[in-house]
Design an enzyme around this catalytic site. Sequence first.
Site, PDB file in Angstrom:
ATOM      1  N   LYS A 111      44.996  49.875  31.950  1.00  0.00           N
ATOM      2  CA  LYS A 111      45.672  49.442  33.254  1.00  0.00           C
ATOM      3  C   LYS A 111      46.279  50.854  34.019  1.00  0.00           C
ATOM      4  O   LYS A 111      46.205  51.199  34.944  1.00  0.00           O
ATOM      5  CB  LYS A 111      46.820  48.521  33.129  1.00  0.00           C
ATOM      6  CG  LYS A 111      46.282  47.199  32.963  1.00  0.00           C
ATOM      7  CD  LYS A 111      47.432  46.126  33.139  1.00  0.00           C
ATOM      8  CE  LYS A 111      46.690  44.601  32.934  1.00  0.00           C
ATOM      9  NZ  LYS A 111      47.687  43.843  32.687  1.00  0.00           N
ATOM     10  N   LYS A 192      35.386  40.835  29.596  1.00  0.00           N
ATOM     11  CA  LYS A 192      36.021  39.650  29.469  1.00  0.00           C
ATOM     12  C   LYS A 192      36.205  39.199  30.908  1.00  0.00           C
ATOM     13  O   LYS A 192      36.345  39.962  31.838  1.00  0.00           O
ATOM     14  CB  LYS A 192      37.569  39.435  28.670  1.00  0.00           C
ATOM     15  CG  LYS A 192      38.273  40.521  29.459  1.00  0.00           C
ATOM     16  CD  LYS A 192      39.871  40.305  28.892  1.00  0.00           C
ATOM     17  CE  LYS A 192      40.694  41.177  29.592  1.00  0.00           C
ATOM     18  NZ  LYS A 192      42.124  41.038  29.411  1.00  0.00           N
ATOM     19  N   LYS A 195      41.584  38.420  35.801  1.00  0.00           N
ATOM     20  CA  LYS A 195      42.081  38.116  37.118  1.00  0.00           C
ATOM     21  C   LYS A 195      42.028  39.009  37.982  1.00  0.00           C
ATOM     22  O   LYS A 195      42.015  39.083  39.247  1.00  0.00           O
ATOM     23  CB  LYS A 195      43.684  37.707  36.930  1.00  0.00           C
ATOM     24  CG  LYS A 195      43.963  36.361  36.173  1.00  0.00           C
ATOM     25  CD  LYS A 195      45.402  36.383  36.394  1.00  0.00           C
ATOM     26  CE  LYS A 195      45.850  35.461  34.953  1.00  0.00           C
ATOM     27  NZ  LYS A 195      47.477  35.316  34.646  1.00  0.00           N
TER      28      LYS A 195
HETATM   29  P1  TYM Z   1      47.834  36.860  30.942  1.00  0.00           P
HETATM   30  O1  TYM Z   1      48.811  36.246  31.886  1.00  0.00           O
HETATM   31  O2  TYM Z   1      46.766  37.977  31.151  1.00  0.00           O
HETATM   32  O3  TYM Z   1      46.896  35.989  30.246  1.00  0.00           O
HETATM   33  C1  TYM Z   1      47.361  34.500  29.802  1.00  0.00           C
HETATM   34  C2  TYM Z   1      46.586  34.072  28.433  1.00  0.00           C
HETATM   35  O4  TYM Z   1      45.210  34.058  28.650  1.00  0.00           O
HETATM   36  C3  TYM Z   1      44.444  34.562  27.798  1.00  0.00           C
HETATM   37  N1  TYM Z   1      43.246  35.208  28.297  1.00  0.00           N
HETATM   38  C4  TYM Z   1      41.975  35.096  27.925  1.00  0.00           C
HETATM   39  N2  TYM Z   1      41.479  34.444  26.876  1.00  0.00           N
HETATM   40  C5  TYM Z   1      40.017  34.313  26.879  1.00  0.00           C
HETATM   41  N3  TYM Z   1      39.402  34.821  27.787  1.00  0.00           N
HETATM   42  C6  TYM Z   1      39.659  35.619  28.600  1.00  0.00           C
HETATM   43  N4  TYM Z   1      38.659  36.320  29.339  1.00  0.00           N
HETATM   44  C7  TYM Z   1      41.041  35.660  28.796  1.00  0.00           C
HETATM   45  N5  TYM Z   1      41.886  36.353  29.769  1.00  0.00           N
HETATM   46  C8  TYM Z   1      43.349  36.006  29.490  1.00  0.00           C
HETATM   47  C9  TYM Z   1      45.479  35.716  27.260  1.00  0.00           C
HETATM   48  O5  TYM Z   1      44.825  36.225  25.912  1.00  0.00           O
HETATM   49  C10 TYM Z   1      46.690  34.997  27.251  1.00  0.00           C
HETATM   50  O6  TYM Z   1      46.988  34.501  25.943  1.00  0.00           O
HETATM   51  N6  TYM Z   1      50.824  39.629  28.248  1.00  0.00           N
HETATM   52  C11 TYM Z   1      50.513  38.403  28.341  1.00  0.00           C
HETATM   53  C12 TYM Z   1      51.446  37.442  28.650  1.00  0.00           C
HETATM   54  C13 TYM Z   1      52.761  37.321  27.785  1.00  0.00           C
HETATM   55  C14 TYM Z   1      52.763  36.674  26.653  1.00  0.00           C
HETATM   56  C15 TYM Z   1      53.991  36.922  25.960  1.00  0.00           C
HETATM   57  C16 TYM Z   1      51.763  35.947  25.836  1.00  0.00           C
HETATM   58  C17 TYM Z   1      53.773  37.909  28.142  1.00  0.00           C
HETATM   59  N7  TYM Z   1      54.748  37.435  27.073  1.00  0.00           N
HETATM   60  C18 TYM Z   1      54.658  36.250  24.757  1.00  0.00           C
HETATM   61  C19 TYM Z   1      52.206  35.337  24.479  1.00  0.00           C
HETATM   62  C20 TYM Z   1      53.339  35.788  24.259  1.00  0.00           C
HETATM   63  C21 TYM Z   1      49.457  38.358  29.548  1.00  0.00           C
HETATM   64  O7  TYM Z   1      49.209  39.222  30.118  1.00  0.00           O
HETATM   65  O8  TYM Z   1      48.667  37.159  29.587  1.00  0.00           O
END
Ligand code: TYM
Length: 325
Positions: A111, A192, A195
């Site tokens: 990022k 992957k 968003k």
């Molecule tokens: P975020 O908001 O980017 O994504 C949310 C969840 O979706 C999963 N994910 C995917 N899984 C499969 N294939 C994909 N292409 C894909 N894109 C996203 C992510 O692995 C995630 O589980 N840092 C985290 C948010 C967060 C969090 C936490 C997660 C903040 N605090 C505590 C778990 C526990 C994030 O940016 O997820």
Amino acid sequence: MKRVFSGVQPTNFVHLGNYLGAIQQFVKLQDQADCYYCVVNLHAITIPRDPQELREKTLDLAAMYLAVGLDPKKATLFVQSQVRAHSEAGWLLQCLARIGELNRMIQYKEKSKGSDSVVAGLYTYPVLQAADILLYQADQVPVGEDQKQHIELTRELAERFNRDYGHVLTVPEALIQKEGAKIMGLDEPEKKMSKSADSHFNYITMLDEPKLIEKKLKRAVTDSENIVRYDPETKPGVSNLLVLYSRFADISICELERKYEGIGYGQLKKDVIEATIDHLTPIQQRYHEIRLSDELIRILQQGAEKANEVAEQTVRKMKDAMGIL
Ligand code: TYM
């Protein structure tokens, strides 16, 4: 009973990667564990956001949690900023995390792309994530594969805290599924689904209209072999379609390979389109009802109250252990 924590950022809209990689697991786990699911809006501001849009998107995501089947009677649903302990524990853990380990975080590297004008919050983002998880003494964290490294760091910080200050924190483990942990971009299946992809042909969001879903899946990149076989290395596009179909139609990938023997990609795409639309339509209907109801705010208030109780206890223990008055 095991404790589960996870979160999703309220940015853009939830796509099939978020849903199949993480959120579907949230729903399953609510019947087996004591679950806390958070809308992590503090994480979202590591990139500039329009305030009004962020407010709306926070509620959009909470409504989506409910629409996919999360039940506030079974799981605690809340917004991160409504539990102050997240910021507080985030600071305590920042004083344990090392620059070297944050430098190694792949998501930060991707990022920030080496720019020195990125905000410090993007750098310390994984530490706030660790605070989220550790505050609830979570045993398990359902996430997609891209979060593996952040959960490893969380484990490391918990162990370090316990070693330096006495046992206070539960060391959690990541729950990553075998299939669907990394849903690939439709237009670029080597990467992957994301968003923040440049083209909206990369992803399908949970609220895409049937016509748009059809258009996006029809344009999904495959290969020229025209043989339906699961092989993510050499056939990432077709393998990705098989994962989507398998998950939405609840048919194993082996069975699907047999079903499409001698049949080309045209039929596979038609079937994936139908299964995806059939799965998403009722979720979309529920979403629109919930999003406009007052019930949503009440559920989030109750969720925040319960989350606050648990998180406050942990942060108090952390401060006591560290000698913070
Ligand atoms: P975020 O908001 O980017 O994504 C949310 C969840 O979706 C999963 N994910 C995917 N899984 C499969 N294939 C994909 N292409 C894909 N894109 C996203 C992510 O692995 C995630 O589980 N840092 C985290 C948010 C967060 C969090 C936490 C997660 C903040 N605090 C505590 C778990 C526990 C994030 O940016 O997820």
